[in-house]
Structures are given as structure tokens and as C-alpha cells.
Design a protein around this motif. Structure first.
Motif, PDB file in Angstrom:
ATOM      1  N   SER A 177       0.841  -1.201   0.000  1.00  0.00           N
ATOM      2  CA  SER A 177       0.000   0.000   0.000  1.00  0.00           C
ATOM      3  C   SER A 177       0.872   1.246   0.000  1.00  0.00           C
ATOM      4  O   SER A 177       0.627   2.196  -0.756  1.00  0.00           O
ATOM      5  N   GLY A 178       1.880   1.243   0.873  1.00  0.00           N
ATOM      6  CA  GLY A 178       2.773   2.390   0.954  1.00  0.00           C
ATOM      7  C   GLY A 178       3.450   2.670  -0.379  1.00  0.00           C
ATOM      8  O   GLY A 178       3.510   3.815  -0.830  1.00  0.00           O
ATOM      9  N   ILE A 179       3.937   1.605  -1.001  1.00  0.00           N
ATOM     10  CA  ILE A 179       4.626   1.770  -2.288  1.00  0.00           C
ATOM     11  C   ILE A 179       3.669   2.319  -3.337  1.00  0.00           C
ATOM     12  O   ILE A 179       3.986   3.257  -4.077  1.00  0.00           O
ATOM     13  N   LEU A 180       2.451   1.744  -3.373  1.00  0.00           N
ATOM     14  CA  LEU A 180       1.479   2.202  -4.363  1.00  0.00           C
ATOM     15  C   LEU A 180       1.118   3.669  -4.147  1.00  0.00           C
ATOM     16  O   LEU A 180       1.007   4.441  -5.103  1.00  0.00           O
ATOM     17  N   ILE A 181       0.931   4.035  -2.886  1.00  0.00           N
ATOM     18  CA  ILE A 181       0.601   5.428  -2.590  1.00  0.00           C
ATOM     19  C   ILE A 181       1.713   6.333  -3.089  1.00  0.00           C
ATOM     20  O   ILE A 181       1.482   7.348  -3.766  1.00  0.00           O
ATOM     21  N   PHE A 182       2.946   5.936  -2.804  1.00  0.00           N
ATOM     22  CA  PHE A 182       4.070   6.759  -3.225  1.00  0.00           C
ATOM     23  C   PHE A 182       4.111   6.916  -4.748  1.00  0.00           C
ATOM     24  O   PHE A 182       4.239   8.018  -5.268  1.00  0.00           O
ATOM     25  N   PHE A 183       3.960   5.783  -5.440  1.00  0.00           N
ATOM     26  CA  PHE A 183       4.027   5.862  -6.898  1.00  0.00           C
ATOM     27  C   PHE A 183       2.850   6.639  -7.478  1.00  0.00           C
ATOM     28  O   PHE A 183       3.007   7.380  -8.452  1.00  0.00           O
ATOM     29  N   ALA A 184       1.691   6.467  -6.878  1.00  0.00           N
ATOM     30  CA  ALA A 184       0.523   7.189  -7.377  1.00  0.00           C
ATOM     31  C   ALA A 184       0.765   8.694  -7.289  1.00  0.00           C
ATOM     32  O   ALA A 184       0.506   9.434  -8.254  1.00  0.00           O
ATOM     33  N   PHE A 185       1.301   9.139  -6.166  1.00  0.00           N
ATOM     34  CA  PHE A 185       1.518  10.580  -6.013  1.00  0.00           C
ATOM     35  C   PHE A 185       2.687  11.072  -6.853  1.00  0.00           C
ATOM     36  O   PHE A 185       2.695  12.219  -7.306  1.00  0.00           O
ATOM     37  N   THR A 186       3.678  10.194  -7.046  1.00  0.00           N
ATOM     38  CA  THR A 186       4.781  10.574  -7.930  1.00  0.00           C
ATOM     39  C   THR A 186       4.254  10.786  -9.344  1.00  0.00           C
ATOM     40  O   THR A 186       4.598  11.763 -10.021  1.00  0.00           O
ATOM     41  N   LEU A 187       3.379   9.878  -9.769  1.00  0.00           N
ATOM     42  CA  LEU A 187       2.795   9.986 -11.094  1.00  0.00           C
ATOM     43  C   LEU A 187       1.942  11.249 -11.202  1.00  0.00           C
ATOM     44  O   LEU A 187       2.039  12.009 -12.167  1.00  0.00           O
ATOM     45  N   LEU A 188       1.126  11.469 -10.178  1.00  0.00           N
ATOM     46  CA  LEU A 188       0.272  12.666 -10.166  1.00  0.00           C
ATOM     47  C   LEU A 188       1.134  13.920 -10.299  1.00  0.00           C
ATOM     48  O   LEU A 188       0.858  14.802 -11.113  1.00  0.00           O
ATOM     49  N   SER A 189       2.198  13.954  -9.508  1.00  0.00           N
ATOM     50  CA  SER A 189       3.087  15.102  -9.521  1.00  0.00           C
ATOM     51  C   SER A 189       3.681  15.300 -10.917  1.00  0.00           C
ATOM     52  O   SER A 189       3.734  16.417 -11.437  1.00  0.00           O
ATOM     53  N   HIS A 190       4.092  14.194 -11.509  1.00  0.00           N
ATOM     54  CA  HIS A 190       4.674  14.299 -12.849  1.00  0.00           C
ATOM     55  C   HIS A 190       3.660  14.847 -13.857  1.00  0.00           C
ATOM     56  O   HIS A 190       3.968  15.719 -14.657  1.00  0.00           O
ATOM     57  N   LEU A 191       2.426  14.321 -13.767  1.00  0.00           N
ATOM     58  CA  LEU A 191       1.404  14.750 -14.725  1.00  0.00           C
ATOM     59  C   LEU A 191       1.076  16.226 -14.561  1.00  0.00           C
ATOM     60  O   LEU A 191       0.871  16.945 -15.534  1.00  0.00           O
ATOM     61  N   MET A 192       1.049  16.677 -13.308  1.00  0.00           N
ATOM     62  CA  MET A 192       0.680  18.070 -13.071  1.00  0.00           C
ATOM     63  C   MET A 192       1.790  19.036 -13.496  1.00  0.00           C
ATOM     64  O   MET A 192       1.509  20.170 -13.862  1.00  0.00           O
ATOM     65  N   LEU A 193       3.031  18.593 -13.397  1.00  0.00           N
ATOM     66  CA  LEU A 193       4.139  19.538 -13.587  1.00  0.00           C
ATOM     67  C   LEU A 193       4.877  19.372 -14.905  1.00  0.00           C
ATOM     68  O   LEU A 193       5.748  20.158 -15.225  1.00  0.00           O
ATOM     69  N   ARG A 194       4.509  18.348 -15.683  1.00  0.00           N
ATOM     70  CA  ARG A 194       5.388  18.011 -16.805  1.00  0.00           C
ATOM     71  C   ARG A 194       5.470  19.115 -17.837  1.00  0.00           C
ATOM     72  O   ARG A 194       6.408  19.193 -18.608  1.00  0.00           O
ATOM     73  N   LYS A 195       4.463  19.997 -17.853  1.00  0.00           N
ATOM     74  CA  LYS A 195       4.485  21.058 -18.847  1.00  0.00           C
ATOM     75  C   LYS A 195       5.498  22.143 -18.532  1.00  0.00           C
ATOM     76  O   LYS A 195       5.982  22.822 -19.407  1.00  0.00           O
ATOM     77  N   TRP A 196       5.795  22.323 -17.257  1.00  0.00           N
ATOM     78  CA  TRP A 196       6.586  23.525 -16.977  1.00  0.00           C
ATOM     79  C   TRP A 196       7.640  23.406 -15.899  1.00  0.00           C
ATOM     80  O   TRP A 196       8.598  24.165 -15.910  1.00  0.00           O
TER      81      TRP A 196
END
Ligand code: ATP
Ligand code: MG
Lengths: 287, 265
Positions: free
Chosen positions: A259-278
Motif C-alpha cells: 500500500s505504501g509503495i502504491l501510494i508513493f508511486f501514485a503521487f509521484t505519477l500525479l506530480s509528474h502529470l501536473m508539472l510536466r508542462k513547466w
């Protein structure tokens, strides 16, 4: 003339070869990135399994990984509801931490006095180990569920608050000047300048808070012990330990880690998606 | 020390009263740096005023004070005809773009802050982008642009509100010679047709002579005005003016004043 054409062709071929080699190297890199850690994990598990088998260790002392995985399936009907309970507490606490943390951070930037008066409380809540406070919270809060939620919230709250506060204050001063020049009001300054500036910091805080919320939930469940409503994963671990059901303890542990690993990866992915433009953190360096 | 006290004669038909006046303005930063000392400056309506001076002499500081950003330590800033919010366009020394927003959204910002939606003012934003030759880049993000292109976005953003007073802090310093000359011409044309007042900070003697109706030369430590040159050449100015003898004479005079400023600074 003809030699020049030939030269061109040779150069072209060389370029192509170099490009192909670079591509192959990149592909190898991508495969290795996964292959290395995965094979290492498999090796460790194999050694573990072999050791248990070789020494004939009884499973109530140390079960082999195979038995643990089997237990995960055979006990799924008890483990799964517990997993849901723990995850529910984790994510509810996280959601409240996000709302509270961002809300308070915004309040801090609006008023220096609010920040000066409230920040010490946030720090106290952060530095006091949750395991030490949880028993008290369990006494004072009637509903065990609410108490667990509170514990998980306390640990998840701080990184979001402090990161978002830092982010809100990190808006480029020249941009602040620009907004002021064009007569932006506080709300516009917040909405169009401070919040976007804070986004990378907030997402960084979220990554930390996600893991901490899970830890907080587990710790609080342990503190509540068998007296609690007793259905989360930590409770399963306690219960299994009383019965010397070591394989189930390991199975629960695996679920928590996953669960911990999945949570971490989910938020890492979210962060990447939100910031990848700039944002620099999500951009490939291209020179 | 020639303070800018006397009202300068303007090129015919351009002068129409004071727009703003700095009266004995001083600025001391919190670390003790005296950025400006006793600055007296009158800005006429519709003039093209250049501030010229060595690095660190307080040009940017003066411009920020005129824009109402940051407080004054002494003296005062006086607008004979009152309020000006929304009437000022500012091109900062750095592009100062929002990295998370596209070129279009960056240029749209001043209008958005006035409550005008994207759709409503699409044409105006596109027009401003076309003025700086970036009409094809409205969907790009700042990181995808070169330094000079970023600066042009910043200029478009200053133009989009159709300001009465345009403050420009070395807007063309990062551009190549050709683009710079083209934008100089464009700026001059816009200035003439739109009836703006421009205060223009630059390091370049040639640029200031070509553009300005008046050049104010500043010296550093403390920042102050040490000289003033009327460029009494008619507009429109074009390549012929760049080749002309009066242009060269003005350049020499300005250069000499600047050297004096740096000598006793
Ligand atoms: N925020 C600040 N805090 C302290 N000192 C400052 C600050 N900003 C500028 N200064 C000082 O004020 C003086 C004038 O700075 P300013 O930026 O106005 O110079 P400038 O004429 O625009 O120079 P340049 O041509 O290099 O841009 C400098 O000596 C600088 O060190
Ligand atoms: Mg400057």
C-alpha cells in the motif's frame, strides 16, 4: 564531385549508426532499470526460501516467502476487509490533511499573525512522536475510528502545511510586482500566482504525507490494540502474533508495504502529470 | 551638476504638459545601499525619455518607483493629473513570465486581472503577439522560447493593455542586432501612432539617441542625474536618420556625457 557525394553518404551512414547505438543504449537502460531491482528481490527471496528449507525452520518462527504468499491468498477473506479499513483511514486522514494543510497555509500567507500564533502548534504536533500521543487521544476521543483518523491526520498534516506555506511564499518577487502593478487583488494574487507557484512544493509534501498517513494509521491501530474496533491491518498483525500465526503477520506486513509503495508511486505519477508542462523537476534536460 | 529642473522644449506638436514629476526622490534599501539621491525629473506627456547610465546607477529602481512599486525613502512622486492604475505598461529587465502558463495566457494576464475573459479579448492578445512577431507561438510555454523571445512576450504583455505610460527596462538588451533594430522601429512607430509616453532604460548610446526625444544620463553611488540631452530631430525617424550627421553628433555628445558620468561616479 562524386567523392563528395560518397563522403556525404558515409557521413550519413555514420550518423545513423550512432543514432542506432544511442537508441539501443537507451533501451538497455530502460530494461536494466527494472531488471536490476526485480532480480535482486527475487534473489533475496530465493535465499530466504532456501535458508528456511535448509535449516528446517518451523513456520511459527520464520515462514518462507512461498508460505507467506500462500497465506496471503488463503487468508484473503480476513486480510482484505482489514486492508480496506486501513486504507480508508489513511485516505480520509490524508484528505483532511490536504484540506486543512492547504487551507491553513493560505491563511498563513494572508495574515502574519495567524501564522505566528498557529505555527508553534503545528510544530509541536509534528515533533511529538505519534506513538506517545496515541494512547491519550484514544482515551479522550470516544469513537475509536475518529481517534485513529486524528492520529493519522496529525502526522500527515505537517508536511503539507509546511511545504505549501513555503511554496506560497516562493512566488517570484518580480511576478508579485507585476501582479501588483496591474492592480491584482489578494484573491487574484492567490489564485493566479501563489497557488500555481506552490504547486510543486505542495505535491512534494503530498508524496511525504501519503506515506506518513499510512504509518500514522498503523501506529494508531497498534496503540488501540485489541480494545479498538479491531479490524485494520495492524490489528490483524497483533491478533496473529497472539496466536503465533507468523505467516499471517508477514502477509499483513506485505499488504502494508505494498500500500505504501502504491501510494508513493501514485503521487509521484500525479506530480509528474501536473508539472510536466513547466516545472524543472518534471522536465527532461535538453541541451 | 545639471538637474532636470528646466522644462525641456519638446519637438513641435508633441508637448502637452507634465505627466509626472519626481521631486527630490531618494531611495535607500534596507541594507543601506543608497540607490537614488535627490532625483528630480519631469516627464512630459507623449515624450520618449531614455534613462542612460552605468550598471547599478539606479535606473531600474527609478522605474519601479515611477510604477508605484516599492516605497520612496524621501521626496515625492507627483502625478499632476492623478490616478494611473492600469494605465502603466511595464517591461521588466527580466522577462518575468509565469512558467506554468502559455505565451497566450502570459500576455492575457493584465486583462484577466481586469476581469476580461480569454474569449472576450482574444483578438487583442493576438494583436499584441503579432506586434512582437510571436503570433505563431501562443500555445508555447516560456521554457520553449529563447531569451529574446521571452523578452518579446514580456513586451507584448506590456502592450496589451494599451497603456498611456510605457516603462521599459532594457527591453532589447537580450536581442540580436537585426531584431533589435526592427523592434526599435516598430516601437517608435507605435509610440507615434498611439500617443504613449515612454520611459526607456538602456545601456546603449545609439539606441537611446535613435529613439528618444530626451536622454537623461545618470551616475552611480549614489544614483543621480548628471546630464540631459535633447534629441531635437524630427519624427518619424528611419534608417536615413541613423546615417545622418546630426545622429552622429548626438551620439558623440551623449557618449561624452556618459563618460563624464562614469568618471566622477
Ligand atoms: N533589493 C535590493 N536590495 C538592496 N540593494 C539593491 C536592491 N536592488 C537594487 N539595489 C542596489 O541599488 C542600486 C541600483 O540598482 P538598480 O537595479 O536600480 O541599477 P540599474 O541602474 O538598473 O543597473 P543595471 O543597468 O545593471 O540594471 C545598486 O547599487 C544595487 O546594488
Ligand atoms: Mg536595471
Amino acid at each position: 564531385m562524386s567523392t563528395m557525394i560518397e563522403d556525404d553518404r558515409i557521413v550519413g551512414l555514420q550518423d545513423e549508426a550512432i543514432a542506432r547505438a544511442a537508441e539501443a543504449a537507451e533501451k538497455r537502460d530502460r530494461v536494466l532499470r527494472w531488471a536490476m531491482p526485480v532480480s535482486l528481490i527475487i534473489a533475496v527471496l530465493a535465499v530466504w526460501e532456501f535458508g528456511v528449507w535448509y535449516h528446517g525452520t518451523p513456520h511459527y518462527i520464520l515462514p518462507g516467502p512461498w508460505l507467506v504468499i500462500k497465506t496471503l491468498f488463503t487468508d484473503w477473506h480476513t486480510l482484505y476487509p482489514s486492508l480496506l479499513v486501513t486504507l480508508q483511514i489513511t485516505f480520509s486522514a490524508l484528505a483532511i490533511a490536504i484540506i486543512g494543510g492547504v487551507g491553513l497555509a493560505v491563511l498563513f500567507t494572508l495574515s502574519k499573525w495567524v501564522e505566528l500564533s498557529l505555527f508553534p502548534f503545528a510544530v509541536i504536533a509534528q515533533v511529538t512522536p505519534i506513538i506517545a500521543v496515541a494512547p491519550l487521544i484514544l482515551i479522550y476521543v470516544d469513537s475509536t475510528y475518529a481517534a485513529l483518523l486524528l492520529c493519522a491526520w496529525i502526522v500527515a498534516f505537517f508536511p503539507i502545511l509546511s511545504n505549501t506555506t513555503l511554496g506560497l511564499n516562493s512566488a517570484d518577487h518580480n511576478l508579485v510586482n507585476l501582479f501588483q502593478l496591474y492592480g491584482a487583488n489578494r484573491w487574484q494574487m492567490l489564485r493566479y500566482l501563489r497557488l500555481p507557484s506552490a504547486m510543486p512544493y505542495f505535491l512534494g509534501g503530498l508524496k511525504i504525507a501519503g506515506g506518513l498517513a499510512l504509518i500514522g494509521a498503523i501506529v494508531a491501530e497498534f496503540a488501540a490494540g485489541t480494545a479498538g474496533t479491531g479490524s485494520g491491518l495492524a490489528y490483524r498483525i497483533l491478533e496473529a502474533s497472539y496466536r503465533l500465526n507468523i505467516p499471517r503477520m508477514f502477509a499483513s506486513l506485505i499488504l502494508i508495504s505494498l500500500s505504501g509503495i502504491l501510494i508513493f508511486f501514485a503521487f509521484t505519477l500525479l506530480s509528474h502529470l501536473m508539472l510536466r508542462k513547466w516545472h524543472e523537476s518534471a522536465l527532461k534536460r535538453e541541451n | 551638476m545639471a538637474a532636470a529642473a528646466a522644462p525641456p522644449p519638446q519637438p513641435a506638436g508633441r508637448s502637452s504638459g507634465r505627466l509626472l514629476e519626481l521631486q527630490g526622490v531618494s531611495k535607500t534599501f534596507s541594507n543601506g545601499t543608497v540607490a537614488l539621491e535627490n532625483l528630480n525629473l519631469r516627464v512630459q506627456r507623449h515624450e520618449f525619455l531614455s534613462l542612460l547610465g552605468p550598471s547599478g546607477c539606479g535606473k531600474s529602481t527609478a522605474l519601479r518607483i515611477i510604477a508605484g512599486l516599492g516605497n520612496i525613502s524621501g521626496g515625492r512622486l507627483f502625478w499632476p493629473e492623478g490616478g494611473h492604475v492600469g494605465d502603466i505598461g511595464f517591461v521588466f529587465q527580466e522577462p518575468t513570465l509565469m512558467p506554468w502558463a502559455t505565451v497566450f495566457d502570459n500576455v492575457h494576464l493584465p486583462l484577466k486581472l481586469q476581469g476580461q475573459g480569454r474569449r472576450q479579448v482574444r483578438d487583442r492578445v493576438e494583436e499584441a503577439l503579432a506586434m512582437v512577431g510571436l503570433q505563431d507561438f501562443h500555445a508555447a510555454y516560456p521554457r520553449e522560447l529563447s531569451g529574446g523571445m521571452k523578452m518579446r512576450v514580456s513586451i507584448a504583455r506590456a502592450l496589451v493593455t494599451r497603456p498611456k505610460l510605457l516603462l521599459m527596462d532594457e527591453p532589447f538588451a537580450a536581442l540580436d542586432e537585426i531584431t533589435r533594430i526592427r523592434l526599435n522601429n516598430d516601437l517608435l512607430q507605435l509610440w507615434e501612432s498611439q500617443g504613449w509616453t515612454v520611459i526607456f532604460v538602456t545601456h546603449s548610446v545609439y539606441e537611446s539617441v535613435f529613439l528618444s526625444s530626451r536622454i537623461v544620463v545618470m551616475a552611480a553611488r549614489p544614483g543621480r542625474i548628471v546630464g540631459e540631452i535633447e534629441i531635437d530631430a524630427p519624427y518619424p525617424r528611419d534608417e536615413a536618420f541613423r546615417m545622418s550627421e546630426p545622429y552622429n553628433a548626438y551620439c558623440r555628445e551623449t557618449s561624452a556625457t556618459l563618460h563624464r558620468a562614469m568618471g566622477d561616479g
